[in-house]
Design an enzyme around this catalytic site. Sequence first.
Site, PDB file in Angstrom:
ATOM      1  N   GLU B 318      57.141  10.519 -26.987  1.00  0.00           N
ATOM      2  CA  GLU B 318      56.136  10.578 -25.919  1.00  0.00           C
ATOM      3  C   GLU B 318      56.729  11.054 -24.603  1.00  0.00           C
ATOM      4  O   GLU B 318      56.450  10.492 -23.536  1.00  0.00           O
ATOM      5  CB  GLU B 318      55.513   9.177 -25.749  1.00  0.00           C
ATOM      6  N   CYS B 414      47.990   0.350 -25.839  1.00  0.00           N
ATOM      7  CA  CYS B 414      48.022   0.494 -24.386  1.00  0.00           C
ATOM      8  C   CYS B 414      46.861   1.315 -23.863  1.00  0.00           C
ATOM      9  O   CYS B 414      46.313   1.030 -22.789  1.00  0.00           O
ATOM     10  CB  CYS B 414      49.343   1.119 -23.946  1.00  0.00           C
TER      11      CYS B 414
END
Lengths: 650, 650
Positions: B318, B414
């Site tokens: 990421e 998240c």
Amino acid sequence: MEKEKLTDVPLHQIQIKDAFWDKYIRLVKDVILPYQWNTLNDNVKDAAPSHCIKNFKIAAGEAEGDFEGAVFQDTDVAKWLEAVAFTLDSSGRDEKLEKLADETIDLIGKAQCEDGYLNTYFTIKEPDRRWTNLKEGHELYTAGHMIEAAVAYYNATGKRKFLDIVSRFADLICETFGPEEGKCHGYPGHPEVELALVKLYRATGQKRYLDLAKYFIDTRGVGENYFFQEEKKEKYQQIFPEFAGYVPEYSQSHLPVREQKTAEGHAVRAVYLYSAMADLAYEYQDETLLDACKTLWNNMTEKRMYITGGIGSSGLLERFTTDYDLPNDRNYSESCASIGLAMFGNRMAQITKDAKYADIVEKALYNTVLAGIAMDGKSFFYVNPLEVWPDNCIERTSMEHVKPVRQKWFGVACCPPNIARTLASLGQYIYGADENSLYINLYISSQTKLLIGETETEVIMESSFLKDGTVTVHLESEKASKGTLALRIPGYTKEFTVWRGVQRIETPLIKKGYLMITDLAASEEIKISCDMKARFVYANPKVRADEGKACIMRGPLVYCLEETDNGENLSSLYVDTKEALTENWEEQLLGGVMSVEAKGKRILEDHWTAEELYKEQPPELKNVTLKAVPYCYWGNRKTGEMAVWIRQLI
Amino acid sequence: MEKEKLTDVPLHQIQIKDAFWDKYIRLVKDVILPYQWNTLNDNVKDAAPSHCIKNFKIAAGEAEGDFEGAVFQDTDVAKWLEAVAFTLDSSGRDEKLEKLADETIDLIGKAQCEDGYLNTYFTIKEPDRRWTNLKEGHELYTAGHMIEAAVAYYNATGKRKFLDIVSRFADLICETFGPEEGKCHGYPGHPEVELALVKLYRATGQKRYLDLAKYFIDTRGVGENYFFQEEKKEKYQQIFPEFAGYVPEYSQSHLPVREQKTAEGHAVRAVYLYSAMADLAYEYQDETLLDACKTLWNNMTEKRMYITGGIGSSGLLERFTTDYDLPNDRNYSESCASIGLAMFGNRMAQITKDAKYADIVEKALYNTVLAGIAMDGKSFFYVNPLEVWPDNCIERTSMEHVKPVRQKWFGVACCPPNIARTLASLGQYIYGADENSLYINLYISSQTKLLIGETETEVIMESSFLKDGTVTVHLESEKASKGTLALRIPGYTKEFTVWRGVQRIETPLIKKGYLMITDLAASEEIKISCDMKARFVYANPKVRADEGKACIMRGPLVYCLEETDNGENLSSLYVDTKEALTENWEEQLLGGVMSVEAKGKRILEDHWTAEELYKEQPPELKNVTLKAVPYCYWGNRKTGEMAVWIRQLI
């Protein structure tokens, strides 16, 4: 199915002397084998330690210590020995090299267990876990490489010791696996032993080896998946963390092999399996199995193969993905997978005598396999992308598997020795013979001697095929043979001319893509001249990654643009496919190469500042000349961008 | 630096009533908060269990069992509470919801240790390992989310309990960390607590929280990397297998923050860190730190950001990669990263009063953040590609992170609560105020009431900006204020017209991208009309993935092609950028949308059979009309291909 397939001409009967190939073949003996020997002995300073010979010494009781390396570490020794064997066979005996090999074989013999078992990982580290994790343990895979090496060494030297060692091991495997009650009903997680057992059968004549290979093929993917059953057993222990989330497609064990319609999973596993399937289809004259081979071959080569003969388009897990998914920059296309494709294709060519298979063998060998090795033989590609931007080949990103520079060695070092053994045994891909015919699949300058229709015939092939499309084959024998010479007409050849002596053959006889020259006289000179002009090739529009793009090819060679010749940012280039391509022989470039020039345009960076990322500024273009070189040579000059597919001006 | 930055207008002073945004904001209270509550309590049948509330019950001694979930699992509760707080604040108090929140806060209070420590993972599972692995432990990250939630809840309800809980925890953190001898000299592996401590300081006035935030920022990346020192300590224990091979760039700890010039590492970590840096630059009037923020902002938005406001282009980890590396199909572009980009940009806009920051905030919110949530609020994207071919989004391949369909929930959850809290606090992005001015950054229909130059002023904004580019702002107060209304002129606006009452302003005063209306009368009606025509936008030619391609935008909205409108194989389409775009308001489509049509061509599949993969067949094209819809709405109809960048006819 043909009753009699083509067989290899023994390597020692073939002498290769070819401008294009010699430089690579020479590397095997001069550079690769010595380098690999040092690697196996941990004598290369800046390469990952192999620990391979050390493992054997420990298993043989000649050294102290723990096993180190991957579970399949032994195969590096096996592949080195196989390459040595092929080299001795094809380039002539070499006392020093043979002595090294003999000593290594002695060591292997000492590392073999009393019952014939041979695998240093399990012998040293997990003696109680033999055959308890076929999915990951690679025992049968490792056995396969040992067997292949031993057969090659026997063929090259006539020495039986190594063959006897692996035969004892193969006997143990026969006692361990099979349909009978009390035997293990599993099969290898990584196919390889199947094709090796066929070779062992052919070398020894022992049918039990062939039958076991057939058992492994027939039982694969049948019923409840064996690997999932195995996981529930007491001694089972996971070896590779990345095997969590395992799917049976990965090892082609999701269906019985005859029901598999698409090439799935790990690409090397797949083509090794398919190669054995082809062998067994022939040996048992099993049409259903041959049909499965054809179906899988077609899916793979018509939907899932790069124009370079690369296969396995996922960077993760080295695997096939889906039809037409052929990304150019993030793919895997392992060198070993293209070697396996050539192995499978060669078997299919021998069984079917259909030239379409050799077309793909040629594609894989001349492009991906050769790209896998540097022109100095000292570094290798594991992964073979068709487009590289070195800046984004960054560790710990989704591009980390792509290397813009060939590597000296690898932790998992399958590719370098695999390329070495392929180069050392190149003759097997050039010629094939049945009782009455000699087939020529690759136009590589060489000579050989063999029986054609009971007549010993000397064959001299003089090829400047890659340069001008021309090949001359001289046949000399004591008498007319009534035999046939079959010359492959490559699928990419738009026109060709053939002469028999001074006579041009006006209506050549073509059979499954081969030009058949029949009723051979005692002395023949056959000359064939194929169209060898550089051409634009396009991908099926379903290949999203290549849409609106063109690739330059010349003969079997795929061409690419390199930053060295074309400046940076190759994505800014367009090629004008309506303009003619220009060929230039460059004696000084890359050891002598035909480079190709195309007309095109380049998107200018004018009107853009370093602060601007997006704006309403349509591209402006200028005329440029693009220069392409063979893909197999990329990355041999300065490190830089490379691209096979070039956007077209539409 | 401006001595006085802009501050948020409190959420309860803002009422949003906007055709475009209402449908999303409504979802927070009606769908997302109840759904997430059920998830936190493991009451959603086909979603991954969260175990979140259970963990708190165990830590509070109210339930038996082991901790389950990720080390940062507590943050899901925190983000839920923060979204509840923002909802209560912006949409009005709600007894039922507040009761749920109060009960949850009571539970959190019971789960807090005597010394103030609050983290169920370490309390239940690793009580001896507090603060022993800052790199992976996420304790400070989790603390940060707790603090943010508590501040929001205090702002919304005036209730102090949660604020007191986190203050006790923050006090413990202050006692634990700092430059003094005997304290831990580490800093968080995942920045977040820094910006939270600034909020806590602003809510409580306690300077020690601000000082600790500054300490964390100042000590980061200084000297020998703290995380590598930590690994050598006795109690250190690795938590995540993927942290093997850790590089300090991943957590922006490779250099002191003031020396960092490029946006590196995990994108969410980066923008959370930069947000805190901006906060502290202002609080301490630290020009060097602000310069670092500007340098990092510029690198990120001028070299490493998608046109959708997505950041983090590597599918693995990421993370950021390198300048201009912006692949469209395999990228990550996490929804949370774009939220963080908006957070950072909003801070920079408030500090600098420069509209360029709000341009990017708008880009991130209107495109990637909204794409992250389905129009029914029931599913979410974690990863936001700009090009999708569902067939190759295959598990256990290098494309496995890309989902062509929004997911109900995630193991690491998240993004959904992060989107919820962003929607629930949208007001903070619309308005900003200093003593004498009201700044309007986003043209979202709403009203608010605030002091402008000591005069209480009612502001009513009527916006049809996304439809026709027009916004009217009514200001009503008892007397002239001498204040200023600053209206952001978006960077993409080529021309605009402003009226003050019936008077057109011929020479508008523009300051740092804002149109300044000064000397406000007691009653004002300002109307601004921006060019809102759909347009083609291009990327800097250094962005290899976008070269020769165009993107359609309209106002802040990036458009995309979907298979539903354009048939399959979007890569076969070309757009003719010389032809005009056509806009169509479609009331029935996607809740009412302006679709855009373009002229183009399609590569035909004629002349290709299923057996042909490569051949000498140049593409043939036919004329087609392309239809584009806003990117934020993609994947809300049938699952299919999607593409933002379309190849141009050159």
